[in-house]
Design a protein around this motif. Structure first.
Motif, PDB file in Angstrom:
ATOM      1  N   TRP A  97     -10.726  25.989  57.089  1.00  0.00           N
ATOM      2  CA  TRP A  97      -9.373  25.961  57.653  1.00  0.00           C
ATOM      3  C   TRP A  97      -8.959  24.548  58.040  1.00  0.00           C
ATOM      4  N   HIS A  98      -9.918  23.700  58.296  1.00  0.00           N
ATOM      5  CA  HIS A  98      -9.600  22.311  58.649  1.00  0.00           C
ATOM      6  C   HIS A  98      -9.018  21.542  57.462  1.00  0.00           C
ATOM      7  N   PHE A  99      -9.175  22.093  56.273  1.00  0.00           N
ATOM      8  CA  PHE A  99      -8.711  21.400  55.066  1.00  0.00           C
ATOM      9  C   PHE A  99      -7.506  22.091  54.432  1.00  0.00           C
ATOM     10  N   VAL A 100      -6.825  22.911  55.217  1.00  0.00           N
ATOM     11  CA  VAL A 100      -5.649  23.621  54.710  1.00  0.00           C
ATOM     12  C   VAL A 100      -4.565  22.644  54.276  1.00  0.00           C
ATOM     13  N   ILE A 101      -4.322  21.609  55.063  1.00  0.00           N
ATOM     14  CA  ILE A 101      -3.245  20.656  54.748  1.00  0.00           C
ATOM     15  C   ILE A 101      -3.520  19.912  53.439  1.00  0.00           C
ATOM     16  N   PRO A 102      -4.691  19.249  53.275  1.00  0.00           N
ATOM     17  CA  PRO A 102      -4.910  18.554  51.998  1.00  0.00           C
ATOM     18  C   PRO A 102      -4.938  19.487  50.788  1.00  0.00           C
ATOM     19  N   ILE A 103      -5.500  20.686  50.948  1.00  0.00           N
ATOM     20  CA  ILE A 103      -5.517  21.644  49.840  1.00  0.00           C
ATOM     21  C   ILE A 103      -4.086  22.073  49.495  1.00  0.00           C
ATOM     22  N   SER A 104      -3.280  22.292  50.520  1.00  0.00           N
ATOM     23  CA  SER A 104      -1.875  22.666  50.293  1.00  0.00           C
ATOM     24  C   SER A 104      -1.116  21.543  49.587  1.00  0.00           C
ATOM     25  N   LEU A 105      -1.446  20.292  49.946  1.00  0.00           N
ATOM     26  CA  LEU A 105      -0.785  19.159  49.292  1.00  0.00           C
ATOM     27  C   LEU A 105      -1.127  19.095  47.809  1.00  0.00           C
ATOM     28  N   VAL A 106      -2.372  19.370  47.483  1.00  0.00           N
ATOM     29  CA  VAL A 106      -2.783  19.370  46.076  1.00  0.00           C
ATOM     30  C   VAL A 106      -2.043  20.466  45.311  1.00  0.00           C
ATOM     31  N   VAL A 107      -1.985  21.666  45.898  1.00  0.00           N
ATOM     32  CA  VAL A 107      -1.276  22.777  45.254  1.00  0.00           C
ATOM     33  C   VAL A 107       0.207  22.441  45.101  1.00  0.00           C
ATOM     34  N   TYR A 108       0.793  21.862  46.139  1.00  0.00           N
ATOM     35  CA  TYR A 108       2.216  21.477  46.107  1.00  0.00           C
ATOM     36  C   TYR A 108       2.507  20.470  45.002  1.00  0.00           C
ATOM     37  N   ARG A 109       1.653  19.437  44.888  1.00  0.00           N
ATOM     38  CA  ARG A 109       1.866  18.424  43.849  1.00  0.00           C
ATOM     39  C   ARG A 109       1.698  19.012  42.451  1.00  0.00           C
ATOM     40  N   LEU A 110       0.718  19.875  42.275  1.00  0.00           N
ATOM     41  CA  LEU A 110       0.534  20.523  40.970  1.00  0.00           C
ATOM     42  C   LEU A 110       1.734  21.404  40.623  1.00  0.00           C
ATOM     43  N   THR A 111       2.318  22.018  41.650  1.00  0.00           N
ATOM     44  CA  THR A 111       3.478  22.886  41.424  1.00  0.00           C
ATOM     45  C   THR A 111       4.696  22.092  40.964  1.00  0.00           C
ATOM     46  N   ILE A 112       4.993  20.983  41.669  1.00  0.00           N
ATOM     47  CA  ILE A 112       6.160  20.203  41.273  1.00  0.00           C
ATOM     48  C   ILE A 112       5.915  19.494  39.934  1.00  0.00           C
ATOM     49  N   TYR A 113       4.647  19.157  39.661  1.00  0.00           N
ATOM     50  CA  TYR A 113       4.335  18.561  38.358  1.00  0.00           C
ATOM     51  C   TYR A 113       4.589  19.572  37.237  1.00  0.00           C
ATOM     52  N   THR A 114       4.152  20.800  37.456  1.00  0.00           N
ATOM     53  CA  THR A 114       4.349  21.846  36.453  1.00  0.00           C
ATOM     54  C   THR A 114       5.833  22.088  36.198  1.00  0.00           C
ATOM     55  N   TYR A 115       6.618  22.137  37.285  1.00  0.00           N
ATOM     56  CA  TYR A 115       8.058  22.358  37.139  1.00  0.00           C
ATOM     57  C   TYR A 115       8.713  21.202  36.393  1.00  0.00           C
ATOM     58  N   ASP A 116       8.406  19.958  36.823  1.00  0.00           N
ATOM     59  CA  ASP A 116       9.022  18.790  36.184  1.00  0.00           C
ATOM     60  C   ASP A 116       8.614  18.657  34.727  1.00  0.00           C
ATOM     61  N   ALA A 117       7.379  19.061  34.414  1.00  0.00           N
ATOM     62  CA  ALA A 117       6.892  18.945  33.039  1.00  0.00           C
ATOM     63  C   ALA A 117       7.659  19.850  32.090  1.00  0.00           C
ATOM     64  N   LEU A 118       8.278  20.895  32.623  1.00  0.00           N
ATOM     65  CA  LEU A 118       9.036  21.828  31.791  1.00  0.00           C
ATOM     66  C   LEU A 118      10.490  21.387  31.574  1.00  0.00           C
ATOM     67  N   GLN A 119      10.868  20.293  32.276  1.00  0.00           N
ATOM     68  CA  GLN A 119      12.245  19.827  32.154  1.00  0.00           C
ATOM     69  C   GLN A 119      12.405  18.891  30.948  1.00  0.00           C
ATOM     70  N   PRO A 120      13.587  18.887  30.318  1.00  0.00           N
ATOM     71  CA  PRO A 120      13.823  18.013  29.155  1.00  0.00           C
ATOM     72  C   PRO A 120      13.675  16.530  29.534  1.00  0.00           C
ATOM     73  N   GLY A 121      13.092  15.749  28.642  1.00  0.00           N
ATOM     74  CA  GLY A 121      12.959  14.307  28.828  1.00  0.00           C
ATOM     75  C   GLY A 121      11.850  13.882  29.762  1.00  0.00           C
ATOM     76  N   PHE A 122      10.978  14.818  30.164  1.00  0.00           N
ATOM     77  CA  PHE A 122       9.920  14.482  31.110  1.00  0.00           C
ATOM     78  C   PHE A 122       8.943  13.459  30.540  1.00  0.00           C
ATOM     79  N   ASN A 123       8.680  13.524  29.238  1.00  0.00           N
ATOM     80  CA  ASN A 123       7.712  12.617  28.619  1.00  0.00           C
ATOM     81  C   ASN A 123       8.183  11.164  28.601  1.00  0.00           C
TER      82      ASN A 123
END
Length: 379
Positions: A97-123
């Motif tokens: 539980w002490h690592f909830v914040i860093p783990i959440s940050l990793v999940v959050y960054r992977l989520t926005i990366y996945t979303y942005d990667a699906l947008q046109p012109g991302f490459n």
């Protein structure tokens, strides 16, 4: 180049720590290795940027994975100290539980990366829609405050943990030099320094723009500290308490239906019995004497003996035993032992096991150094 060299050395230390963990299962080695690994990752990202990689390759996606490591390093600092200062320490599931914040940050960054990667012109771009509009505009300022708060809290908790440990060993061990863990004190000083440095740099960065060059000194300091921590952590014995349980609570001697007078009389009898044991058996001559061993000789529990010493003699266990050693040392000087042995040799015969402890204890209990006391006798 200096940063790359230091990071490479840190990676070697990480491999050595993990190798030793695989062989001996010392939790402290694994925690320190992870702590150094995260620090080295930050150094590598900074160094690659300093070399111009991000400017040359504008479509790199590394910004999605440059995650503030402070929220992970802070609890790792706490658990590293806890793993060393607590006997038979085990990393329990609830500690995650002490690592909830860093783990959440990793999940959050992977989520926005996945979303942005699906947008046109991302490459063809470096940062996508959510990275710019959500992460950099909203989350980054919030994370500065969160990271500062988390590190401040965990440093405070860890310093308190270390302080309590130092007080506790005085109640259990008669010679604490090898258990004082001054390395941990230095470990905390290093991270406190880095925290203050980074905080000042962050505040200045909100006023004026700090580029890679201006931030180089902090990263150099971080790299040097990582090497120091890795070396000391690897070569310092940190498993002294692994097989020892010195958890106990002071406990009053049980006296059924005792009046105040009866209780006081029994306490005085117990104090006299302990004093007689110390004079008769001289257990203090054993440099490894601890509360458990003396309690067995006195036929009382550890908690009861601790209460007798604390209340009856108005001392902790460490000062109590060492007061007898100091008196024995004084007696040997009066007998002329210093003509045959060095002062340190006499101290060892009296039960001390290190020069540093002997000098400090003698000064504390007599207000003289051993040499000054000898001079007062012969003068």
């Amino acid at each position: 180049m200096p940063l790359l060299i230091l990071v490479f050395q840190a990676l070697i230390l990480i491999v050595l720590l993990l190798k030793r963990y695989a062989e001996k299962r010392n939790t402290s080695d694994a925690i320190l290795a992870i702590l150094l690994l995260i620090s080295s990752y930050q150094q590598i990202c900074y160094t690659v940027g300093f070399m111009g990689w991000y400017d040359t390759f504008r479509n790199t996606k590394i910004n999605y994975f440059l995650i503030d490591a402070g929220t992970a390093i802070a609890p790792l600092i706490y658990f590293y100290v806890k793993s060393i200062t607590k006997s038979n320490f085990k990393f329990l599931k609830k500690y995650w539980w002490h690592f909830v914040i860093p783990i959440s940050l990793v999940v959050y960054r992977l989520t926005i990366y996945t979303y942005d990667a699906l947008q046109p012109g991302f490459n063809e771009t470096q940062n996508g829609v959510l990275k710019i509009a959500l992460d950099e505009e909203i989350m980054q300022p919030v994370l500065l405050i969160v990271g500062f708060s988390v590190m401040l809290l965990y440093l405070a908790f860890t310093i308190q943990l270390y302080y309590n440990y130092r007080q506790k060993i005085k109640q259990y061990f008669s010679n604490i030099f090898k258990l004082e863990l001054n390395w941990i004190r230095n470990f905390l000083i290093v991270f406190t320094f880095l925290f203050l440095y980074d905080s000042i740099q962050t505040v200045v960065g909100t006023i004026i723009d700090l580029g890679y060059i201006e931030r180089w000194w902090f990263n150099l300091s971080l790299a040097i500290c990582a090497i120091y921590i890795g070396l000391k952590g690897y070569f310092t014995e940190t498993t002294k308490l692994n097989k020892l349980d010195f958890s106990f609570s002071p406990k009053q001697i049980s006296i059924p239906e005792a009046t105040k007078e009866t209780k006081k009389e029994v306490e005085n009898t117990a104090v006299a019995a302990i004093a007689a044991l110390m004079e008769r058996e001289k257990p203090y001559l054993n440099p490894d004497l601890n509360l458990s061993e003396l309690a067995k000789q006195a036929n009382v529990t550890r908690g009861q003996l601790s209460e007798i010493i604390n209340s009856g003699f108005k001392m902790n266990f460490n000062d109590f035993v060492n007061s007898y050693r100091v008196n024995a040392f004084k007696g040997m000087l009066k007998e002329g032992k210093h003509e045959q042995l060095s002062l340190l040799g006499i101290a060892y015969e009296c039960g001390f096991n290190s020069k540093a402890t002997f000098n400090r204890v003698f000064k504390k209990l007599t207000n003289f150094s051993p040499t000054q006391y000898l001079q007062s006798l012969v003068g």
